[in-house]
Design an enzyme around this catalytic site. Structure first.
Site, mmCIF file in Angstrom:
data_model
loop_
_atom_site.group_PDB
_atom_site.id
_atom_site.type_symbol
_atom_site.label_atom_id
_atom_site.label_comp_id
_atom_site.label_asym_id
_atom_site.label_seq_id
_atom_site.Cartn_x
_atom_site.Cartn_y
_atom_site.Cartn_z
ATOM 1 N N TYR A 78 0.866 -1.181 0.000
ATOM 2 C CA TYR A 78 0.000 0.000 0.000
ATOM 3 C C TYR A 78 0.902 1.229 0.000
ATOM 4 O O TYR A 78 1.414 1.628 1.043
ATOM 5 C CB TYR A 78 -0.875 -0.056 1.245
ATOM 6 C CG TYR A 78 -1.973 0.970 1.357
ATOM 7 C CD1 TYR A 78 -3.224 0.732 0.793
ATOM 8 C CD2 TYR A 78 -1.782 2.152 2.074
ATOM 9 C CE1 TYR A 78 -4.255 1.649 0.940
ATOM 10 C CE2 TYR A 78 -2.808 3.075 2.225
ATOM 11 C CZ TYR A 78 -4.040 2.819 1.659
ATOM 12 O OH TYR A 78 -5.064 3.727 1.813
ATOM 13 N N GLN A 90 4.199 -0.791 43.212
ATOM 14 C CA GLN A 90 4.167 -1.683 42.052
ATOM 15 C C GLN A 90 2.731 -1.873 41.578
ATOM 16 O O GLN A 90 2.444 -1.817 40.377
ATOM 17 C CB GLN A 90 4.798 -3.030 42.404
ATOM 18 C CG GLN A 90 5.090 -3.935 41.210
ATOM 19 C CD GLN A 90 6.404 -3.604 40.527
ATOM 20 O OE1 GLN A 90 7.014 -2.581 40.803
ATOM 21 N NE2 GLN A 90 6.845 -4.453 39.629
ATOM 22 N N GLU A 127 -1.078 4.795 10.059
ATOM 23 C CA GLU A 127 -2.537 4.937 9.953
ATOM 24 C C GLU A 127 -3.037 6.179 10.691
ATOM 25 O O GLU A 127 -4.113 6.161 11.287
ATOM 26 C CB GLU A 127 -3.250 3.675 10.472
ATOM 27 C CG GLU A 127 -3.145 2.491 9.549
ATOM 28 C CD GLU A 127 -3.624 2.801 8.143
ATOM 29 O OE1 GLU A 127 -4.766 3.270 7.976
ATOM 30 O OE2 GLU A 127 -2.848 2.613 7.199
#
Length: 664
Positions: free
Chosen positions: A135, A330, A424
């Site tokens: 493309y 954490q 994109e």
């Protein structure tokens, strides 16, 4: 030790049925069974081995990619895999390759923009891989601004051909995957010129290489753009450059579903609505959101398992040290990422439905929901890919120094994934598209036009602009209506504030440029609302399995309340909540962390990832981390000999103080 599950105690703590959660994660029992079967098929095939990728040269890596793709296509044929199974096979091979663009962009472009006759001709070849396509849109000088592309396609009525040409260096096609070394054909996007008039960007099928010996055709210059970030990673993909020197193609190789050029050179739009192109865009962006969930869940799986294995500090009188996952610092970094992986999974499911809905509406020439769907998918692509890229890097840090090792799986995962923030559609540019849509929606609120879809909440502007949260205790933040109202009020008020500030400018476009940063923040608030609302909507469904819904409920509110904590300034400055209510939200968030803690390892087990797919010493299912770290270290080529190559020439002269006489 081999054969011992070092995480067995963690798995025994689980308060829900992991097998049932696997079905929820997969989307259906059928989807789970297909993925599970194909993942194991790939993991058991020696051709798909990938643990040595970092030690391969670029040429070796690329050749191994060609081998894997050929072997995969062979297996697809031998096993008679259907389209779904073949897609999962390519997914679990987990190596960026030309086939990603062939099946993901080239084929859909022909389906979406080619006539029935063109589809019959080209797809019959592409589906058998008798031709391989890419493309070719992005150029050296233009990416996001598609209308600025410079490549030209000029119609020559004398020969009934288009002349494809690269007029400047910046017009060179640059970045298309599969272009550099593999593709025989490309859908090339160029400015259509006929009878001296420029009709803008259109797609053309152009052959690039000989089908006999694979050499570039005359007047075509094509190659690879070079090494990219990371070891292994996206360097298995031949992202390429492409230049045309007046290359001629037949007129019928213009994709003519939406418009055509006649033999005489007349430009004729077809009866097919141009909006159909947006349907393809919705599809592509939906797959990107699904990929975000996959990538983030992989990183979270690695970080969660390793956090449960790793112990540091906290030992008293010679006792055992504390598991790293038990530290609240954490948990505060890890559990919101775990929640995000699930959140993105479910918003991805909803986007699949949206694509189907948009497609059906377009077929019936109903374009009413298209602008909203386009803005929604643009925003979610931006939101999820940014959060995932940041999340993978955070997971690497959560694994301490060992996370920096290639064999942790995290550096390569990050390098492979991070391009999603720019391909994109650049993520900031996409959020500005959302912002324009939001400003248009706000402007229409007084006209009687009712907002639809993900902007439906704006129809309750009168209430949302003046409401105040009724939260009085921490548990109130587990009420979905309370959470939704807070996120809706924040999103609406930020959008309305931007609209008011825009109205102060005589030149609206100048105002938009001045307020870009605020507009992006408003767009992000809107997109976060979408994800929260779709997670809550998922919980309203009938979800079976012991304790499954309870765990999803916890993750949903961790996702929402962590966003509230992270964007507290938005919620306070728009007067959606008070500082006291924000403090209560934090109290509830800590409580949710405590509830998720015994289920954390089981929640990532529900992703059902094989060790082959994770490709991580730290994220191994059995938790046998330390011996495997040593094994990986000893495999490094530097350890092939105890004395390094170069010792005699360069190291010995330094140690022996003989640099003056050494021949360096």
């Amino acid at each position: 030790m081999e054969g011992i599950d070092h995480l067995a105690d963690e798995r025994n703590k689980a308060e829900f049925d992991v097998e049932d959660m696997k079905i929820v994660w997969a989307g259906s029992r059928h989807a789970f069974e297909v993925s599970d079967r194909i993942a194991r098929l790939v993991a058991s095939d020696p051709v798909f081995e990938k643990s040595n990728r970092a030690r391969l040269s670029r040429k070796e890596l690329f050749k191994s990619t060609l081998r894997k793709c050929a072997h995969a296509f062979k297996r697809i044929i031998e096993l008679r895999l259907n389209e779904e199974e073949a897609g999962r096979l390519r997914h679990f091979i987990d190596q960026p390759a030309y086939v990603d663009l062939h099946w993901g962009m080239f084929v859909p472009a022909i389906k979406g923009q080619g006539t029935e006759e063109q589809q019959k001709k080209w797809l019959s070849l592409a589906n058998k891989m008798q031709i391989i396509g890419c493309y070719a849109q992005t150029e050296l000088g233009h990416g996001s601004n598609v209308q600025g592309l410079e490549t030209t396609a000029t119609f020559d009525p004398k020969t009934d051909e288009f002349v494809i040409h690269t007029p400047t260096q910046t017009a060179s096609k640059w970045w298309p995957g599969g272009l550099g070394k593999v593709s025989t054909h490309a859908v090339v996007y160029a400015r259509l010129i006929t009878n001296g008039k420029d009709y803008g960007i259109h797609g053309f099928i152009v052959q690039l290489r000989s089908l006999e010996d694979h050499s570039p055709l005359p007047n075509i210059t094509v190659g690879d753009i070079g090494t990219k970030m990371g070891n292994g990673a996206y360097n298995s993909m031949d992202n390429g450059f492409l230049m045309f020197d007046h290359v001629r193609i037949p007129r019928d190789q213009m994709l003519m579903r939406l418009s055509k050029v006649t033999r005489e050179g007349e430009y004729v739009p077809s009866d097919v609505p141009k909006q159909l192109v947006y349907g393809t865009m919705v599809y592509v962006r939906q797959t990107i959101v699904a990929d975000a969930s996959n990538a983030l869940s992989r990183a979270v799986c690695i970080a969660t398992r390793y956090s449960a294995v790793r112990r540091q500090f906290g030992a008293h009188n010679g006792g055992i040290e504390t598991q790293v996952i038990d530290y609240k610092t954490q948990q505060n970094r890890l559990f919101p990422l775990l929640a995000s992986a699930y959140a993105f999974r479910f918003v991805g499911e909803w986007l699949k439905w949206l694509y189907t809905d948009v497609t059906e509406r377009l077929a019936a020439s109903d374009f009413a929901t298209l602008p909203e769907a386009h803005a929604c998918t643009a925003g979610l692509k931006s939101l999820t890919t940014t959060a995932t890229a940041d999340g993978i890097e955070e997971c690497r840090k959560l694994c301490g120094g060992h996370g920096y090792l290639w064999c942790s799986g995290l550096p390569e995962l990050f390098a492979v994934y991070v391009p999603a923030c720019t391909y994109e559609g650049d993520n900031v540019v996409l959020q500005l598209q959302v912002a324009r849509f939001l400003m248009k929606t706000v402007a229409q609120l007084g006209s009687g036009k009712v907002p639809v879809g993900t902007t439906a909440y704006m129809g309750r502007a009168a209430h949302l602009l003046q409401c105040r949260s009724g939260v009085q205790k921490a548990e109130d933040w587990l009420n979905p209506d309370v959470v939704l109202e807070a996120f809706e009020a924040r999103a609406l008020r930020m959008a309305v504030t931007c609209a008011k500030n825009l109205s102060k400018f005589e030149n609206q476009e100048q105002g938009f440029q001045e307020l870009l940063a605020d507009l992006v923040e408003a767009a992000i608030a809107h997109c976060q609302l979408i994800v929260v609302s779709k997670f809550i909507a998922k919980l309203e469904q009938d979800i079976g399995g012991k304790g499954v819904k309870k765990q999803l409920n916890n993750l949903c509110y961790i996702y929402a309340l962590y966003l509230l904590h992270k964007h507290l300034g938005d919620f306070l400055s728009t007067n959606c909540i008070t500082p006291k209510q924000a403090s209560l939200a934090n109290d509830q968030l800590r409580s949710l962390y405590t509830q998720v803690r015994p289920n954390a390892v089981a929640l990532v087990d529900a992703f059902n990832y094989t060790d082959h797919y994770l490709n991580s010493v730290l994220g191994r299912y059995d938790g046998n981390v330390y011996p495997k770290l040593f094994e990986e270290a000893l495999k490094d080529p530097l350890n092939d000999s105890v004395v390094p190559d170069g010792y005699q020439e360069y190291l010995r002269p330094v140690l022996q103080q003989q640099l003056r006489t050494a021949r360096l």
